[in-house]
Design a protein around this motif. Sequence first.
Motif: not given
Length: 335
Positions: A172-191
């Motif tokens: 999340a930090q890297l995507a925000a810093h670079l200005g890129l879209p971000y996808a979170f793997a909540s399908h197996f690690a939602p914490a």
Amino acid sequence: MKHFSLLDLSPIPEGKTVANALANSVKLACAAERAGYHRYWLAEHHNMPGIASAATALVIGHVAAATTTMRIGAGGIMLPNHSPLVIAEQFGTLATLYPDRIDLGLGRAPGTDMATARALRRHMASEDNFPQDVLELIGYLGDDATETGVQAFPGTGTNVPIWILGSSLYGAQLAAHLGLPYAFASHFAPAMLEEALDVYRRTFRPSIWLKEPHAMIAVGVCAADTDAEATFLRSSQILALVRLRTGKPSKLPLPTHNLEQEVPSALLHQVRQALSCSATGSPSTIKQQLGDLIKTYQPDEVMVTGMIHEPSARIRSFEIAADALNSFCKAPAAA
């Protein structure tokens, strides 16, 4: 929500072969395109007998050739396993063959066990070069030659869209810093989903690639005509994760009515918690559960995934999910 998309792990069902799994992925992709899915991603995993997409770029090309409008991509390529130049050449080739249809999601994990990671990389480095590798890869895909003078042919000028994938705050930090879209793997690690989305949105810096944050969450889906049938079908994926966590990865098991008798209660609880960012049930149940998740996390995009033993039931599940997700989109799904 702007779009809904699909992640396919190309599962190999018990009693079937890799060839069957790859053929099933093509059939699913064609059905997904008809149902209005915006993207169709495949993931890199190694040394897993139940997943057929290890050579991810090859499978992406195979699926792209069978479809016409849907974006096809990687969710993702585990960049530490590869030279950025090689990935630029692979995805530059794909983007040349299928213009304006290829996505490249990048992950930092090995996508396998450490012994296999060593076999893939040959030399394991202790330092974390992921941010530098991402920038190097972006440079190869851009319009100008890199500072070293090395260029990717094909690759240069294709500007394949890059996504950062993650299941923690790092991505999340890297995507925000670079200005890129971000996808979170909540399908197996939602914490850490809620915290990661907050960090990404709050610290996002506009870039030449993206003016505003674009966050995608992954959601497990198992849909059928009734709640009971969907619960039964979902047992295959639960059993598969149980076997993986106990060091016994296998092909995708047949579904069972006896999960509680076959799996120790503590382990079953852990696996269900890992898969808790999900929707399981009949069409009405699916719509309600997906709606609750969308209301809670306000994603720009939802990517659904799910492993069902019977291919026709898997297609039906994603068709039901598409019907529900389409009603939550603010714009047409294929826009």
